[in-house]
Design an enzyme around this catalytic site. Structure first.
Site, mmCIF file in Angstrom:
data_model
loop_
_atom_site.group_PDB
_atom_site.id
_atom_site.type_symbol
_atom_site.label_atom_id
_atom_site.label_comp_id
_atom_site.label_asym_id
_atom_site.label_seq_id
_atom_site.Cartn_x
_atom_site.Cartn_y
_atom_site.Cartn_z
ATOM 1 N N CYS A 1 0.803 -1.224 0.000
ATOM 2 C CA CYS A 1 0.000 0.000 0.000
ATOM 3 C C CYS A 1 0.844 1.286 0.000
ATOM 4 O O CYS A 1 1.399 1.633 -1.032
ATOM 5 C CB CYS A 1 -0.991 -0.047 1.155
ATOM 6 S SG CYS A 1 -2.358 1.097 0.902
ATOM 7 N N HIS B 1 -3.393 -5.415 2.414
ATOM 8 C CA HIS B 1 -3.014 -5.551 3.812
ATOM 9 C C HIS B 1 -3.646 -6.850 4.310
ATOM 10 O O HIS B 1 -4.232 -7.604 3.557
ATOM 11 C CB HIS B 1 -3.608 -4.412 4.645
ATOM 12 C CG HIS B 1 -3.090 -3.055 4.323
ATOM 13 N ND1 HIS B 1 -1.893 -2.583 4.779
ATOM 14 C CD2 HIS B 1 -3.643 -2.033 3.624
ATOM 15 C CE1 HIS B 1 -1.729 -1.331 4.389
ATOM 16 N NE2 HIS B 1 -2.772 -0.967 3.672
HETATM 17 N N1 GLN Z 1 -1.782 6.902 2.440
HETATM 18 C C1 GLN Z 1 -1.946 6.078 1.282
HETATM 19 C C2 GLN Z 1 -3.327 6.224 0.686
HETATM 20 O O1 GLN Z 1 -4.244 6.573 1.355
HETATM 21 C C3 GLN Z 1 -1.640 4.634 1.627
HETATM 22 C C4 GLN Z 1 -2.556 4.061 2.678
HETATM 23 C C5 GLN Z 1 -2.176 2.684 3.172
HETATM 24 O O2 GLN Z 1 -1.006 2.329 3.256
HETATM 25 N N2 GLN Z 1 -3.177 1.919 3.583
HETATM 26 O O3 GLN Z 1 -3.498 5.980 -0.498
#
Ligand code: GLN
Length: 251
Positions: A93, A189
């Protein structure tokens, strides 16, 4: 045989149990009698990539990504050498977004590592849900959970898989994640590896082969992991089927 895993900035990049990916890799090595060590790095620590076999970059909020971004510029050269010499990377992510050239947010541009030809743009609405994808690397689908505001565009790169249920890279392309050399970037995740042991073994095998040449991993009893995976796949396949039937009814 021994593997060394570098966990980059777990104090900042560790959303929704991404650290569990480390535990999964360590455990699956241990069960096979393969020695494994994890080195967790803080932002100020120097990193000797020559010592590492696998690097994990977890997810983070925009604020945390902004915090690691200037440090990434300093390690970029060594990290790139690691990637280009087939070092194994799993980036989740926020970490996946940082592999690319930049992540454009409403508050400004976060420069990435530029290790893979991709970029991310934040758009309205977050893409949040459970997700099921099909990768051509494995028979069994990969399952996980996604929560991102960024939409990632992977240019000519190969995606990790096709979205069966969920949103994936940008909610439109039907693609999820990226594979470049031995780098895997994904929005999943969960943590992703305990839910998808085939993906974990793929990573371990790539890392061992880079170091020792051809390697066969001892099979493990993954009955429970596979049952859990099958359950999720079935649940969302049914959902996809219901959505299709609903659409057909409306036409
Ligand atoms: N901050 C990034 C987004 O919102 C990644 C979020 C995350 O790692 N879940 O796209």
């Amino acid at each position: 045989m021994k593997l060394t895993i570098g966990h980059l900035y777990p104090d900042l990049l560790n959303l929704y149990g991404d650290r569990g990916n480390i535990q999964c890799m360590m455990k699956r090595c241990e069960w096979r009698g393969i020695e494994a060590e994890t080195i967790a790095y803080r932002l100020e620590d120097p990193i000797d990539f020559d010592k590492l076999d696998i690097v994990l970059l977890g997810g983070g909020s925009d604020r945390e990504q902004m915090l690691v971004c200037s440090r990434l510029k300093e390690i970029r050269k060594d990290f790139k050498k690691f990637v280009e010499t087939d070092g194994v990377v799993l980036a989740i992510c926020g970490g996946y977004q940082l592999l690319g050239k930049f992540y454009e947010t409403k508050d400004g541009r976060i420069d990435g590592l530029g290790l893979v030809d991709l970029y991310t743009v934040q758009k309205k609405g977050r893409l949040i849900r459970n997700i099921v994808i099909q990768s051509d690397l494995f028979e069994r689908p990969i399952v996980g959970f996604e929560n991102h505001g960024g939409r990632t565009y992977i240019n000519k790169n190969k995606p990790l898989g096709k979205v069966i249920y969920g949103k994936g890279n940008d909610g439109r392309s039907g693609h999820e994640g990226v594979i470049y050399k031995n780098v895997i970037g994904t929005y999943l995740h969960g943590p992703v590896l305990p839910k998808n042991p085939d993906l974990c073994d793929y990573i371990l095998k790539k890392a061992l082969e880079r170091k020792y040449g051809s390697v066969e991993l001892l099979p493990l009893d993954d009955t429970q992991e596979h049952e859990a995976n099958d359950y999720i796949v079935k649940r969302y396949e049914d959902k996809v089927q219901n959505i299709k039937e609903e659409i057909l009814r409306r036409i």
